[in-house]
Each structure stands twice: as C-alpha cells, then as structure tokens.
Design an enzyme around this catalytic site. Structure first.
Site, PDB file in Angstrom:
ATOM      1  N   SER A  60     -44.783  91.236 -52.820  1.00  8.52           N
ATOM      2  CA  SER A  60     -45.673  91.158 -51.669  1.00  8.52           C
ATOM      3  C   SER A  60     -45.367  92.289 -50.693  1.00  8.52           C
ATOM      4  O   SER A  60     -45.336  93.444 -51.094  1.00  8.52           O
ATOM      5  CB  SER A  60     -45.516  89.780 -51.034  1.00  8.52           C
ATOM      6  OG  SER A  60     -46.726  89.359 -50.492  1.00  8.52           O
ATOM      7  N   LYS A 114     -44.568  96.201 -51.683  1.00 10.73           N
ATOM      8  CA  LYS A 114     -45.037  97.458 -51.087  1.00 10.73           C
ATOM      9  C   LYS A 114     -43.816  98.339 -50.810  1.00 10.73           C
ATOM     10  O   LYS A 114     -43.800  99.537 -51.113  1.00 10.73           O
ATOM     11  CB  LYS A 114     -45.782  97.202 -49.768  1.00 10.73           C
ATOM     12  CG  LYS A 114     -46.940  96.198 -49.813  1.00 10.73           C
ATOM     13  CD  LYS A 114     -47.635  96.091 -48.459  1.00 10.73           C
ATOM     14  CE  LYS A 114     -48.285  94.745 -48.143  1.00 10.73           C
ATOM     15  NZ  LYS A 114     -49.343  94.267 -48.959  1.00 10.73           N
ATOM     16  N   TRP A 150     -56.413  87.783 -53.064  1.00 17.00           N
ATOM     17  CA  TRP A 150     -56.102  88.622 -51.899  1.00 17.00           C
ATOM     18  C   TRP A 150     -55.393  89.915 -52.312  1.00 17.00           C
ATOM     19  O   TRP A 150     -55.635  90.976 -51.755  1.00 17.00           O
ATOM     20  CB  TRP A 150     -55.231  87.789 -50.963  1.00 17.00           C
ATOM     21  CG  TRP A 150     -54.892  88.342 -49.610  1.00 17.00           C
ATOM     22  CD1 TRP A 150     -53.643  88.580 -49.113  1.00 17.00           C
ATOM     23  CD2 TRP A 150     -55.801  88.655 -48.535  1.00 17.00           C
ATOM     24  NE1 TRP A 150     -53.709  89.028 -47.823  1.00 17.00           N
ATOM     25  CE2 TRP A 150     -55.035  89.088 -47.442  1.00 17.00           C
ATOM     26  CE3 TRP A 150     -57.198  88.626 -48.394  1.00 17.00           C
ATOM     27  CZ2 TRP A 150     -55.585  89.475 -46.226  1.00 17.00           C
ATOM     28  CZ3 TRP A 150     -57.758  89.018 -47.183  1.00 17.00           C
ATOM     29  CH2 TRP A 150     -56.959  89.428 -46.124  1.00 17.00           C
ATOM     30  N   HIS A 165     -47.683  83.490 -56.563  1.00 18.28           N
ATOM     31  CA  HIS A 165     -47.282  84.690 -55.822  1.00 18.28           C
ATOM     32  C   HIS A 165     -45.776  84.888 -55.983  1.00 18.28           C
ATOM     33  O   HIS A 165     -44.987  84.509 -55.123  1.00 18.28           O
ATOM     34  CB  HIS A 165     -47.665  84.458 -54.354  1.00 18.28           C
ATOM     35  CG  HIS A 165     -47.656  85.698 -53.522  1.00 18.28           C
ATOM     36  ND1 HIS A 165     -48.297  86.852 -53.882  1.00 18.28           N
ATOM     37  CD2 HIS A 165     -47.074  85.954 -52.326  1.00 18.28           C
ATOM     38  CE1 HIS A 165     -48.120  87.761 -52.940  1.00 18.28           C
ATOM     39  NE2 HIS A 165     -47.374  87.248 -51.989  1.00 18.28           N
TER      40      HIS A 165
HETATM   41  C1  GCU Z   1     -49.994  88.728 -46.141  1.00 18.84           C
HETATM   42  C2  GCU Z   1     -50.434  90.175 -46.126  1.00 18.84           C
HETATM   43  C3  GCU Z   1     -50.094  90.879 -47.431  1.00 18.84           C
HETATM   44  C4  GCU Z   1     -48.642  90.700 -47.728  1.00 18.84           C
HETATM   45  C5  GCU Z   1     -48.275  89.225 -47.718  1.00 18.84           C
HETATM   46  C6  GCU Z   1     -46.788  88.940 -47.893  1.00 18.84           C
HETATM   47  O1  GCU Z   1     -50.754  88.017 -47.056  1.00 18.84           O
HETATM   48  O2  GCU Z   1     -51.823  90.215 -45.877  1.00 18.84           O
HETATM   49  O3  GCU Z   1     -50.403  92.257 -47.329  1.00 18.84           O
HETATM   50  O4  GCU Z   1     -48.307  91.282 -48.956  1.00 18.84           O
HETATM   51  O5  GCU Z   1     -48.631  88.658 -46.477  1.00 18.84           O
HETATM   52  O6  GCU Z   1     -45.958  89.807 -47.807  1.00 18.84           O
HETATM   53  O7  GCU Z   1     -46.472  87.787 -48.068  1.00 18.84           O
END
Ligand code: GCU
Length: 457
Positions: free
Chosen positions: A285, A289, A382, A433
C-alpha cells in the site's frame, strides 16, 4: 460486502499507523496538516477553488471512483525510450547517460521531490542482539537505531528503528528482504507454534524467508518521517529544513522513507551476517509505494516486492480507474509527494505529468521487480491492479533494451496466474489488501536470482 472488506483492510492499516495518537493529537495533526497544505498551495499560487476533489473510495458513494473498464479514459503515455529532444533511445549508453537522468529529474521535480544536499549523517547503534525463535525457526535478532546527527538543529531528533533477523545456523552472510513495516505491533505478534499441528494458513513471511536460509529486516517509516502533513516540519524533512516549511520541490514522505531504507543498506554493508549485494525491498500500500520509490532511486536494491501500491506507486496515474491524482494531492496524502505534484490536481491535469508510473518501474531496470495485487473481489478496485499491470507492460521496452525480459505479455492474466518468467513479474493473488498470499510465489521467483535457497538445493 467484498468492498467493505477492502475498506476494513485499509482502515485497519491506517489505524495501525494512527494507533499511537490520542483524539486530541489527531485533531491537532489534522489542523496542522491543513495549515501546511494551505501554505504549500500559497507557495504554488493555487487557490482553493482550483483544487479538484478526488473521487470517493466508497463504491456506493455518488462520486465513487471508476471501477468499470469500459469507462476508462483514453490517454497517451510518455515514451520512456524517447528523449526530451524527440530522438529515440537506441543504445544502452543513451539510456544510462541521458534518458534515465531525464526521467529521474522529472520524478524529483514534479512527483516525489529532491533529496536535499545537506542531509546529516546517520550513526547506527545496536540496541540489542538475541537468539530467539520466529515460529519454530531459530533466529539471531538485532534491534538497531539509526541516530541522525542533529547538531545543526537540536530541537528535532530522528532515530530510525530497524530490526534485522538472520537464521542462527547461517554459516555465511545471507540475503535479506527489508520490509517497510512495524516492529512492535499489537496486530502482528508471532508466537512459537506447536510443531505438528495443522496450521490454519501459510507460515508467515518471516518464517518462509528464514526456512529458505534467508533473513528479513523491518524498517519503521514513522521513525524517519511522520505519515501526515503536520509532520513535514519535523522528522528528517523538518530536521534538514530546521523546522521550516518545505519548498515546492523538497522531498516528500515517500522519498524520506526511501532515504531511510538507503541508510539501512549503509548499515547492512557493515554487518557480516548480511549479504548487502542481495537486499530486496518489500512493502504494502503506501509502503508499497515507498518500496518502489526506494528501488527506483537506490541502485543497491537487488529485488523488489511491490505490494498493492496503487496510485503514487506502480499504477498508471493518467488512467481514470480507482484512486486518482486528485486524491493523492488532497490534504490526506499530499505529504507523500513534493509540493509541485499538487499542480496536477489543480492548474494542470494528470495528462500534463512529464512522467508516469511505467517510468518509475523503468528506473528499476534491469533489476527484477515483482508487482503484487490482491483480488478485486476482496481487495476492491481502488488500487487498480490492471493499471499496475499496464505500467509493467510499458516499462518492459526499457528492460528489453538492457537485455532483460520485461513482463512478456500485454494480456492481463487470470486471477492467480503468476507472470514470473521475466524481470518484471506480476501476480494478483486471491486474497485482500496484503502481500501475504504472494510470498511463496515471490520467493520462488527470487530464488532464480539469489540462488542459495535451501528448498531448491
Ligand atoms: C489509502 C490511500 C492509498 C494507500 C492506502 C494505504 O487507501 O488512498 O493510496 O495506498 O490508503 O496505504 O493503506
């Protein structure tokens, strides 16, 4: 129902990062975040009403993010193999000497920000070393702290938290997978398991790595830089800026986390238990990144495991599906990026970005990178798994130029199919996730590069 699972998973993840804060703290974080976001808009000359709102992550909302393939927009991606002067990149040398620096520069100016020149040194101190167990596997576990020299601005102290675990019986330095994650989490406590009992699921990632004769490390992002806009005047970013606000091309939180991971590699180079030539980076998530940003900018990372990184990670930003640039530029998430990135959700559009996510993957070339996602039926849409797959497709020509294989197909695979023949790998597992269900596939793929893998001997 499935969508709710995804929201729960995201909420659980966010609440782990938020768990240490009281209600009053949270209010004050939200307040200072707003102030910081506003001052950055002012520096950029952007009025509040120029800022476009992002779609909602709630699939039931009237402004829900697009989750239907037939509604995806048409877009044109910048070609990673065409120079800014319009000429095609033909040989490897032009890639390394001209095109790659152009792409890196664009990401630094417009998306993730630049590393400042005067970052103070980090001194790694061993807090504790012990022999212990992970599951039933004996490990040597070291806890370290990376103390950042704050003599130029003593009001801010930064101590990077790092854990390193290697098999007790290792006879030489072992490869290590470093995760952006949590060391002391109430949610993920590994206990010794009774041998012989059928377990309800796969062994944990830590057990899987140790059982292969490899090691793992955990670096704690919030010990480097807080995960909110209020924290931008503190942490490593605030320390370098002596408590002042960022300028529009100053580094954002993702770049700061990635810098911390590079400092951990400096430490690994001094640890005789660790083979610093075989370090992988993994995260999920927002930490997915961070893992991709780390790999793109740090050549000492040998392999990547990029989990559900979505927008701001491996997903094509121009693609109108799932999370959008407008979400990333909002006060909840802008801190991950440099200030300049907000322009693309206001006075400019994502189509104006000089780069897109395929080029972030291209910066990792020729090193092998594995892009992981969950099932759309469990994880939701998402994160835009197909948008991440497409980034892999469009990064492939760079891998091929460098004599590697890339993704090897342009056809989106069936759920659960592992595309692991080349140096860009992709797999959408059937869970939520998490990187969890993809660990065994990742390890089998990584064995090809790292060898020295107990199961495969
Ligand atoms: C939110 C956000 C995402 C991110 C995520 C997370 O959903 O919009 O960009 O990756 O949180 O890190 O849990």
């Amino acid at each position: 129902m499935k969508k709710i699972f995804f929201l729960l998973a995201i909420t659980a993840f966010c609440s782990v990062t938020f768990a240490q804060f009281s209600r009053a703290d949270r209010d004050s974080i939200a307040n200072f975040t707003r102030i910081d976001h506003q001052q950055m808009l002012k520096q950029l000359g952007i009025a509040n009403d120029q800022l476009r709102p992002g779609p909602s992550g709630d699939p039931k909302a009237s402004d829900a993010a697009n989750s239907r393939e037939e509604n995806v927009n048409k877009y044109m991606l910048p070609d990673p193999l065409v120079l800014k002067n319009g000429k095609k990149v033909i040989g490897e040398e032009t890639w390394w000497k001209v095109r790659r620096p152009e792409i890196e520069d664009d990401f630094e100016n417009e998306v993730y920000g630049r590393l400042p020149e005067n970052i103070p040194v980090v001194e790694w101190q061993i807090v504790s070393v012990k022999d212990t167990l992970i599951g039933n596997f004996p490990i040597k576990e070291k806890i370290l702290k990376g103390v950042v020299d704050n003599s130029a601005y003593s009001k801010i102290a930064v101590e990077i938290e790092l854990l390193v675990a290697t098999p007790v019986d290792a006879t030489k330095a072992v490869p290590v997978v470093m995760e952006f994650g949590f060391i002391n989490s109430p949610f993920f406590n590994e206990q010794v398991k009774p041998i012989g009992l059928i377990s309800s699921g796969e062994p944990t990632w830590k057990e899987q790595l140790i059982s292969k004769g490899w090691g793992y490390a955990i670096i704690v992002p919030s010990s480097i830089q807080a995960d909110n806009g209020a924290g931008l005047t503190r942490g490593i970013i605030g320390l370098v800026n002596k408590g002042e606000y960022r300028k529009p091309d100053d580094w954002g939180t993702l770049r700061a986390w990635a810098w911390g991971a590079s400092k951990a590699i400096d430490y690994f180079e001094t640890d005789t238990d660790v083979d610093a030539n075989r370090i992988a980076i993994e995260g999920l998530s927002r930490y997915g990144k961070a893992a991709l940003v780390t790999m793109a900018f740090e050549p000492r990372i040998s392999l990547g495991f990029i989990g559900s990184s979505g927008a701001g990670g491996a997903k094509i930003l121009r693609r109108v599906f799932g999370e959008q640039v407008e979400n990333l530029a909002s006060s909840h998430e802008y801190h991950w990026f440099c200030g300049n990135f907000i322009k693309y959700a206001s006075i400019l559009t994502p189509d104006d970005l000089p780069v897109d996510a395929h080029e972030l993957i291209a910066l990792c070339a020729p090193r092998p990178v594995f892009i992981s996602a969950g099932s759309p039926f469990v994880e939701g849409q998402w994160i835009d798994a197909r948008g991440m797959f497409l980034a892999g497709v469009h990064a492939s020509p760079v891998y091929e130029l460098l004599g590697m294989e890339g993704l090897g197909t342009t056809k989106f695979p069936q759920l659960g199919t592992a595309l692991t023949d080349g140096e860009i790998a992709f797999r959408q597992h059937s869970g939520g996730h998490s990187t969890g269900p993809n660990w065994s596939t990742w390890i089998a793929w990584a064995c090809r590069y790292w060898g020295d893998c107990l199961y495969y001997k």
